[in-house]
Design an enzyme around this catalytic site. Sequence first.
Site, PDB file in Angstrom:
ATOM      1  N   LYS A 188      36.657  23.666 -78.275  1.00 28.91           N
ATOM      2  CA  LYS A 188      35.216  24.084 -77.975  1.00 28.91           C
ATOM      3  C   LYS A 188      34.835  23.743 -77.009  1.00 28.91           C
ATOM      4  O   LYS A 188      34.261  22.473 -76.187  1.00 28.91           O
ATOM      5  CB  LYS A 188      34.739  23.356 -79.543  1.00 28.91           C
ATOM      6  CG  LYS A 188      33.020  23.583 -79.462  1.00 28.91           C
ATOM      7  CD  LYS A 188      32.015  23.362 -78.704  1.00 28.91           C
ATOM      8  CE  LYS A 188      31.049  21.905 -78.446  1.00 28.91           C
ATOM      9  NZ  LYS A 188      30.534  22.589 -77.658  1.00 28.91           N
ATOM     10  N   GLY A 244      32.477  13.404 -73.141  1.00 25.94           N
ATOM     11  CA  GLY A 244      31.276  13.324 -73.332  1.00 25.94           C
ATOM     12  C   GLY A 244      30.552  11.711 -73.385  1.00 25.94           C
ATOM     13  O   GLY A 244      30.948  11.292 -72.842  1.00 25.94           O
ATOM     14  N   GLN A 247      27.680   7.812 -76.571  1.00 27.59           N
ATOM     15  CA  GLN A 247      27.268   7.610 -77.706  1.00 27.59           C
ATOM     16  C   GLN A 247      27.940   8.967 -78.636  1.00 27.59           C
ATOM     17  O   GLN A 247      28.688   8.167 -79.993  1.00 27.59           O
ATOM     18  CB  GLN A 247      25.773   8.429 -77.933  1.00 27.59           C
ATOM     19  CG  GLN A 247      25.186   6.722 -77.690  1.00 27.59           C
ATOM     20  CD  GLN A 247      24.711   6.766 -76.280  1.00 27.59           C
ATOM     21  OE1 GLN A 247      25.362   8.087 -74.975  1.00 27.59           O
ATOM     22  NE2 GLN A 247      24.418   5.308 -75.770  1.00 27.59           N
ATOM     23  N   GLY A 249      31.042   9.863 -78.015  1.00 24.96           N
ATOM     24  CA  GLY A 249      31.911   9.835 -78.718  1.00 24.96           C
ATOM     25  C   GLY A 249      32.901   8.130 -78.724  1.00 24.96           C
ATOM     26  O   GLY A 249      33.352   8.454 -79.996  1.00 24.96           O
ATOM     27  N   GLU A 266      36.655   9.840 -72.957  1.00 26.69           N
ATOM     28  CA  GLU A 266      36.537  10.123 -71.687  1.00 26.69           C
ATOM     29  C   GLU A 266      34.955  10.132 -71.756  1.00 26.69           C
ATOM     30  O   GLU A 266      34.525  10.923 -71.540  1.00 26.69           O
ATOM     31  CB  GLU A 266      36.919  10.713 -70.930  1.00 26.69           C
ATOM     32  CG  GLU A 266      38.792  10.676 -70.959  1.00 26.69           C
ATOM     33  CD  GLU A 266      39.372   9.759 -70.312  1.00 26.69           C
ATOM     34  OE1 GLU A 266      38.810   8.692 -70.108  1.00 26.69           O
ATOM     35  OE2 GLU A 266      40.369   9.439 -70.660  1.00 26.69           O
ATOM     36  N   CYS A 300      31.131  11.786 -64.013  1.00 30.86           N
ATOM     37  CA  CYS A 300      31.025  10.463 -65.091  1.00 30.86           C
ATOM     38  C   CYS A 300      31.658  10.019 -64.425  1.00 30.86           C
ATOM     39  O   CYS A 300      31.184   8.487 -64.108  1.00 30.86           O
ATOM     40  CB  CYS A 300      32.594  10.784 -65.838  1.00 30.86           C
ATOM     41  SG  CYS A 300      32.182  12.227 -66.373  1.00 30.86           S
ATOM     42  N   GLU A 410      23.269   5.198 -68.637  1.00 27.86           N
ATOM     43  CA  GLU A 410      23.488   5.994 -67.490  1.00 27.86           C
ATOM     44  C   GLU A 410      22.015   7.511 -67.511  1.00 27.86           C
ATOM     45  O   GLU A 410      21.954   7.560 -68.494  1.00 27.86           O
ATOM     46  CB  GLU A 410      24.800   7.258 -67.895  1.00 27.86           C
ATOM     47  CG  GLU A 410      25.452   7.941 -67.601  1.00 27.86           C
ATOM     48  CD  GLU A 410      27.129   8.279 -67.766  1.00 27.86           C
ATOM     49  OE1 GLU A 410      26.530   8.269 -68.695  1.00 27.86           O
ATOM     50  OE2 GLU A 410      27.310   9.102 -66.791  1.00 27.86           O
TER      51      GLU A 410
HETATM   52  C1  UN1 Z   1      34.051  13.767 -64.684  1.00 25.12           C
HETATM   53  O1  UN1 Z   1      32.908  13.795 -64.111  1.00 25.12           O
HETATM   54  O2  UN1 Z   1      34.042  14.538 -65.998  1.00 25.12           O
HETATM   55  O3  UN1 Z   1      36.985  12.274 -59.710  1.00 25.12           O
HETATM   56  C2  UN1 Z   1      35.591  14.257 -63.438  1.00 25.12           C
HETATM   57  C3  UN1 Z   1      35.841  12.474 -59.653  1.00 25.12           C
HETATM   58  C4  UN1 Z   1      37.225  13.701 -60.087  1.00 25.12           C
HETATM   59  C5  UN1 Z   1      36.497  14.131 -61.727  1.00 25.12           C
HETATM   60  C6  UN1 Z   1      35.318  13.782 -62.447  1.00 25.12           C
HETATM   61  N1  UN1 Z   1      37.962  14.634 -59.709  1.00 25.12           N
HETATM   62  O4  UN1 Z   1      34.765  12.815 -58.947  1.00 25.12           O
END
Ligand code: UN1
Length: 537
Positions: A188, A244, A247, A249, A266, A300, A410
């Site tokens: 998805k 994602g 919350q 997760g 993640e 992330c 975040e």
């Molecule tokens: C993400 O933001 O979900 O380390 C992955 C990094 C990238 C991957 C980020 N290689 O910033």
Amino acid sequence: MRIKENPGGARYGKTLSGGHYINGKWMGEDASEKFQSLNPSNLDDVVGEFPIGGANEVDAACKAARDAFMKWKNVPAPVRGEVISKVGAVLREQKEMISRLITREIGKPLREARGEVQEAIDTAAFFQSEGRRLYGQTVPSELRNKQLETFRRPLGVCAMITAGNFPCAVPAWKIIPALLCGNTVVWKPSEDAPATAYAFLNAFRQAGLMDGVINVVYGHGPTTGQAVVDAIDRGLINKVSFTGSSQIGMKIGEVCGRNLQVPSLELGGKNPMIVMDDADLGLAVTGAIWSAYGTGGQRCTSLGNLIIHEKVADEFVERFQQEAAKLVIGDPSFNEDITYGPMIAERFMERYLQHHDMAAGTGAKCLLKGERITADNAPAGFCGNAERGLFVTPSLYDGVSIGDDLAQTEVFGPTVNVIRVASFDEAMAAANGTKYGLSSAIYTDNPQLRLRFKNEITAGMSSINNSTTGAEAHLPFGGNGWSGNGTRESGIWVIDAYTKWHCINIDDSGGLQLAQMDVEEVDTGAADSLADLVTSG
Ligand code: UN1
């Protein structure tokens, strides 16, 4: 799949009208209700339109994946690796097209989009030969004429739910190793990047992957994503991998938990960077600017809390502001040199604009108040359509305390908090002072402090004298606490996420030998002073 005219955004390209991909066939291509993927640099540009999947489509995809699993798991792993190598070759061949599509669909600068496709190519390169390893072990037995072996076995149907900020690299991290290990996939993709998902899927089709091994169901999180999660309770899915928010997760983790499954999660981050008083400030400012504002803060691994030793804080903040004033924001489809493009979607922009509310009533001082770019307030060098794009200026807060909501939440946008500290201990307490634990960085040349940082930081990933971003494709990626459940993606480590161990006992002794009971005794000759406690029978 059809390519349609795109009157509002013809200069970007045409519109892709797609369908779900189930058992090697397209479904719902002519659905009356489709959702649109709009270019965030210019909302008049319709990148794609796709149907919205529900329980029916998810069930059909899971069934196709279940049937295909019976065949795919028996394809020799080196042959599966060969298919992955073809996927890598197609991605390499189409790198520029897919990069430009990513740039158009989610607004990422071209240089970064190319890097992200490269990350998928690197992942394929790593796993193609892993098909010739996928080692098990031979283990010595405690009994004679007996052999012990271990094998990695695939899990079955793996559901992948991915985010829009890395619409090619992150699906590659999940789908490539899952397939290599012999699993089949129901994916998805993010509602923000369905056209990129289509282009990525196409690499697997062109590589000749058999029908049903990869299935794609499009739609939004609360509807289609929920339908995928519901399918776990109905026993249709053996493994979930999700990238994602924390919350969502946690909710997925609950459903998997009651089904005794371990998902790969993640999740979010509020990544810290420490700058000590001995740091090379030029290097640290460059690293901090990139970590905080690169990709518009929509990684992330983006920097959230900038923890600076008070002796250098004034100078650092001044230099940081000078650099921040030079950022170039704009439409990446036509400007290769921008620092960052638009926010990926309206809901991200809204959250970013609202994050300033958290500063109210705290000691935080707003040095840069990020706002939506309009025709009237566009910063120097801005090169985009302010009226039709989701562009924002960057934010900077000083004097933030680690307990403040600003430091704990975040935002997923170009904003960073300066937290001033008087010692390394205080810096570490702040760096470890959120519920998250994804990425982290320190700038110092002091070997003792580097060592302490390595040992004491609770994040899953750390950089020394480099940015919080930029994980390489063959290192374990993932975090702790609210950033994940300890599973890792990439490299050899992810193989544990997509296989289970199977051990085999082979007894060629010709008799019933019992472990622990028929083991030959070794006479150690030691006196047994407690022998009188029991009778000898
Ligand atoms: C993400 O933001 O979900 O380390 C992955 C990094 C990238 C991957 C980020 N290689 O910033």
